[in-house]
Design an enzyme around this catalytic site. Structure first.
Site, PDB file in Angstrom:
ATOM      1  CD  GLU A 142      -2.714   1.170   2.661  1.00 20.83           C
ATOM      2  OE1 GLU A 142      -2.915   2.458   2.819  1.00 20.83           O
ATOM      3  OE2 GLU A 142      -3.256   0.244   3.083  1.00 20.83           O
ATOM      4  CG  HIS A 170      -6.062   3.959   0.118  1.00 23.84           C
ATOM      5  ND1 HIS A 170      -6.281   5.237   0.838  1.00 23.84           N
ATOM      6  CD2 HIS A 170      -5.102   3.496   0.637  1.00 23.84           C
ATOM      7  CE1 HIS A 170      -5.230   5.698   1.254  1.00 23.84           C
ATOM      8  NE2 HIS A 170      -4.234   4.593   1.368  1.00 23.84           N
ATOM      9  CG  ASP A 227      -0.139   4.154   4.335  1.00 18.70           C
ATOM     10  OD1 ASP A 227      -0.144   4.565   3.080  1.00 18.70           O
ATOM     11  OD2 ASP A 227      -0.933   4.601   5.523  1.00 18.70           O
TER      12      ASP A 227
END
Length: 330
Positions: free
Chosen positions: A12, A168, A291
Site C-alpha cells: 500500500e 483505501h 503506507d
C-alpha cells in the site's frame, strides 16, 4: 540446499503525478488541504518520485518490492471526463515506472467509479495492456458506495479480470462526516477506518459477494477493525435480521470476509493486533504494507520485524500472500 531469502513486499505505497496535483489544487482554490488531496509538505516530493530516489530509500529500509497506487483521493473528486483522462495518465506513468524497474515495482490501476462503464474499460486496458495488478478505489465516490448497483459494471470487470480491488481510506462521506470529523486528532486513526470498514460491510450486507462470488477485496490497517468484530457481527446479525423481517444472507458475514477479503498491515504493524489477526484470519489472508510515504517506512519495517512471528508466518505475510493476491511472479 540453500533456502531462498524471504523478500519483503509492501502493498500500500502511494505515488502521485503532477497533473493530479494540479487538479486537486484547482478544486481547493489553489491551496492543498486534507479535503482535496495529500498534504503537500513532507509527502509531496516522495509521492512524485517513482524512480531512483524511491528505490534508494527502499534499499536503505529493507523493502524489496513496492506495490504502488495513486494516492487518495485518486481521481474520485473530479468530473467523469477529467477523472478518466487523469486515470489514463496515472496508469501510463505507473506502467512506465514498473517497466523501468520490473523487479522493484508493481502497481494498481486507478479508474473513475463515477463513470462505471468507462472505468471498466480503463481497468481492462491497465491490466491487459499495461500489466497492472488490480484496482484501487478510495472508498466513497460522491458519497456513494460500491454496494450501489450502478457500480456493477466496474465490479464485474474486476472479477472477470481476476484481479483484487483495494479499498483505501479517505475522508468520510456525507452521512458519516459530522460525527467522525468532530474529534480533532482522531481523523486518520479512527474516522478513516470507520468510513472504509463501513464501506466493506455495506458490500457484504448488500449481497455483492453473492452476485460476484470470486471478487477479492483488500483492506489496509489489518481490515479497518472488522476482523476484531466478526464474532459480534455474526452473533447479532441473525437477531437483527429476525427483528426486521428481512431475508438473511446465505452465509454468515464472517464467511464472506474470510473468503473474499485479504488485509494489509499498513499503519497497524503492532504485535497484539497482528497476533489477533493471524488467529482470526490466518497468515495467508494478511500481507505487509508500510503506507509509504504517509508512514516512516524505515520505522515501520523495524516495527514489523520486531513482531514475534514464526518463520512460516513471517514469510507468508512478508511475501507469499502478496504474490498470490497480486499474481506477482517469484
Amino acid at each position: 540446499m540453500t533456502q531462498t531469502r524471504t523478500r519483503l513486499i509492501s502493498v500500500e505505497e502511494g505515488f502521485i503525478i503532477p497533473e493530479v496535483v494540479d487538479e486537486l489544487r484547482r478544486l481547493a482554490g489553489g491551496v492543498p488541504s486534507m479535503k482535496s488531496g495529500p498534504i503537500a509538505g513532507p509527502f509531496m516530493p516522495k509521492l512524485l518520485d517513482i524512480g531512483a530516489g524511491r528505490i534508494a530509500e527502499m534499499d536503505a529500509d529493507g523493502v524489496d518490492i513496492q506495490i504502488l497506487s495513486l494516492s487518495a483521493p485518486g481521481v474520485q473528486k473530479f468530473d467523469p471526463d477529467t477523472a478518466l483522462s487523469l486515470a489514463r495518465l496515472a496508469n501510463d506513468s505507473l506502467s512506465g515506472a514498473i517497466k523501468a524497474h520490473p523487479d522493484r515495482f508493481a502497481g494498481l490501476a486507478v479508474a473513475p467509479p463515477q463513470a462505471p462503464a468507462e472505468a471498466a474499460k480503463e481497468l481492462e486496458r491497465a491490466v491487459t495492456k499495461l500489466g497492472l495488478k488490480g484496482l484501487i478505489v478510495n472508498s466513497h465516490t460522491g458519497d456513494e458506495y460500491l454496494d450501489d448497483p450502478k457500480f456493477c459494471p466496474l465490479l464485474e470487470a474486476v472479477e472477470a479480470l481476476g484481479v483484487p480491488l483495494y479499498i483505501h481510506p479517505r475522508e468520510p462521506g456525507a452521512g458519516l462526516w459530522d460525527g467522525l470529523m468532530a474529534m480533532t486528532g482522531f481523523t486518520v486513526g479512527w474516522a478513516y477506518a470507520v468510513e472504509t470498514g463501513t464501506h466493506a460491510l455495506r458490500m457484504i450486507a448488500a449481497g455483492v459477494f453473492e452476485r460476484f462470488p470470486k471478487l477479492q477485496i483488500v483492506l489496509g490497517h489489518l481490515g479497518e477493525g472488522i476482523p476484531f468484530m466478526l464474532q459480534r457481527i455474526d452473533n447479532r446479525y441473525p437477531f437483527e435480521i429476525g427483528v426486521t423481517g428481512r431475508t438473511p444472507l446465505p452465509r454468515k458475514p464472517s464467511e464472506y470476509f474470510r473468503t473474499n477479503f485479504t488485509v494489509a498491515t499498513s499503519g497497524m504493524n503492532f504485535a497484539a493486533p497482528m497476533r489477533a489477526a493471524i488467529d482470526i484470519l490466518g497468515a495467508d489472508r494478511i500481507m505487509f504494507a508500510a503506507d509509504h510515504p504517509m508512514e516512516d517506512q524505515k520505522a515501520v519495517v523495524e516495527e514489523y520485524l520486531a513482531i514475534p512471528l514464526t518463520d512460516a508466518e513471517r514469510r507468508q505475510i512478508s511475501e507469499l500472500t502478496a504474490r498470490r493476491v497480486f499474481k506477482i511472479a517469484v
